[in-house]
Enzyme design. Structure first.
Site, PDB file in Angstrom:
ATOM      1  CG  HIS A 142      -0.330   0.219   2.524  1.00  0.00           C
ATOM      2  ND1 HIS A 142      -0.025  -0.800   3.409  1.00  0.00           N
ATOM      3  CD2 HIS A 142       0.056   1.357   3.151  1.00  0.00           C
ATOM      4  CE1 HIS A 142       0.508  -0.304   4.495  1.00  0.00           C
ATOM      5  NE2 HIS A 142       0.576   1.010   4.369  1.00  0.00           N
ATOM      6  CG  ASP A 172       0.020  -4.214   2.740  1.00  0.00           C
ATOM      7  OD1 ASP A 172       0.083  -3.674   1.617  1.00  0.00           O
ATOM      8  OD2 ASP A 172       0.009  -3.563   3.803  1.00  0.00           O
ATOM      9  CB  SER A 246       3.406   1.745   6.182  1.00  0.00           C
ATOM     10  OG  SER A 246       2.244   1.926   6.940  1.00  0.00           O
TER      11      SER A 246
END
Length: 398
Positions: A142, A172, A246
């Site tokens: 993402h 992911d 992230s």
């Protein structure tokens, strides 16, 4: 009475003198008090000449052994772990140009002087971890999804454009590559050896402030059913993971990578809460397959399903678990399986199906070329029946 008075008068100076002498003796030698015993002086070494030492020297604590000092330092500081792991954690900046319609198509003829479309630049920031000297970097899917330009910046100030090697949206994860020499490489640990209570450090580009480090403990392993990805097996930690973290590193106090930080759950927007990381054992396998094939090959059967309402019951009032068939992909093997729209799949290879995510994850883990057996309840049917679903490699476009 006069005689007693004369005796008391005679003795009182001597009594006062004796008390004064006792006070002086106790002051000079406290060991004379009851319960106090002077420690014998240390015996001089052979050949040494006894010397007098200050009293303070006899009461100072002995210095700690080097091992004890090292243990205290390990508890009070994680500087060595950060020094080992932080150089291999990079900042990722990505951007893309988006074309947007400014005037609705129906109204465009009435506003001929207005530009019908406009170009807008979208930017994203995140983190990544250098996996090998060749420049492969693991990050979250993402972080770079849909981005046209990706730039990686190292802690030593160097930066380079990155190419996208491949992605795995089901976990992911994404693998990038940069062409720089003398890259710092993260040492990979073992996520399967983590225990609840282990201390971990989260390193990443938090809130756009540059590289930051936060500390916490492992509060759970094997977390799933969070709706963050199709295949979930997260490490849960209370180390602060903020926007920008992230794709960053979750490391041990020895500086070894055990996870890729991916998400947070918080009551307040992004500042604190429960963090989740993808285990490094899973990252290893995904990275190796992407580097070899450019993608991760997963099982697929071509049946579209949806979850059931949690309060659904059958005709006898018993709870019903499973997923409901809502359709089939054209040309998929599911079209010849005998299933129909509206069927409820309750079991897969003998294991109960409890959620949409659980069903899709189980199919994805099957090897292409294999089959799965499903137990099916058909609305209005007399009894459950079994069906077989062939598994093929998931198409790139789906």
């Amino acid at each position: 009475m006069s005689r007693l008075t004369r005796i008391a008068t005679f003795l009182s100076p001597w009594i006062a003198l004796g008390l004064a002498a006792a006070l002086v003796a106790v002051y000079l030698r406290p060991s004379l008090l009851p319960g106090q015993q002077a420690a014998p002086p240390p015996s001089p070494a052979a050949g040494a000449t006894p010397t007098s030492a200050p009293v303070a020297a006899l009461t100072e604590p002995a210095p700690e052994a080097p091992a004890t000092l090292a243990r205290h330092a390990a508890v009070s500081s994680y500087a060595e772990a950060v020094a080992r792991g932080a150089p291999a954690v990079v900042n990722i900046s990505s951007r893309r140009v988006v074309v947007e319609r400014q005037v609705p198509e129906m109204l465009a003829p009435f506003f001929p002087d207005w530009p019908e479309f406009r170009r807008r630049v979208e930017q994203s920031r995140g983190s990544g971890v250098i996996l090998d000297p060749a420049g492969h970097i693991a990050t979250n899917f993402h972080v770079i999804k849909g981005m046209q330009e990706i730039v990686v910046q190292l802690t030593d100030g160097r930066s380079a454009p990155a190419t996208l090697v491949g992605t795995d949206p089901d976990t992911d994860l994404a693998i990038l590559k940069i062409n720089l020499r003398n890259l710092p490489v993260m040492q990979l640990g073992r996520s399967d050896q983590l225990r609840v209570g282990d201390v971990v450090l989260a390193i990443g580009n938090s809130l756009g402030l540059g590289q930051t480090v936060t500390q916490g403990i492992v509060s759970a392993t094997g977390r799933s059913q969070l709706g963050l990805a199709l295949l979930e097996n997260f490490i849960q930690t209370d180390a602060a993971i903020n926007p920008g973290n992230s794709g960053g590193a979750l490391i041990t106090t020895a500086g070894e990578l055990v996870g890729i930080n991916t998400a947070i759950l918080s009551h307040q927007e992004g500042i604190e809460g429960i963090g989740f990381a993808i285990p490094v054992n899973l990252v290893r396998g995904v990275a190796a397959e992407i580097e070899a094939k450019g993608r991760v090959v997963r099982g697929w059967c071509g049946v579209g399903v949806q979850g059931l309402p949690p309060d659904l019951t059958d005709g006898r009032g018993q709870p019903v678990h499973g997923v409901q068939v809502v359709g089939f992909y054209v040309g998929s093997p599911a079209t010849a399986s005998g299933l129909e729209r509206g069927d409820v799949i309750t079991d897969l290879d003998g294991a109960p199906v409890t959620s949409y995510q659980g069903f899709m994850g189980a199919i994805a883990r099957k090897a292409p070329g294999s089959t799965v057996r499903v137990r099916v309840i058909r609305p209005g049917g007399a009894r459950p029946f079994d069906a077989t679903l062939p598994i093929i490699a998931r198409p790139l476009e789906r």
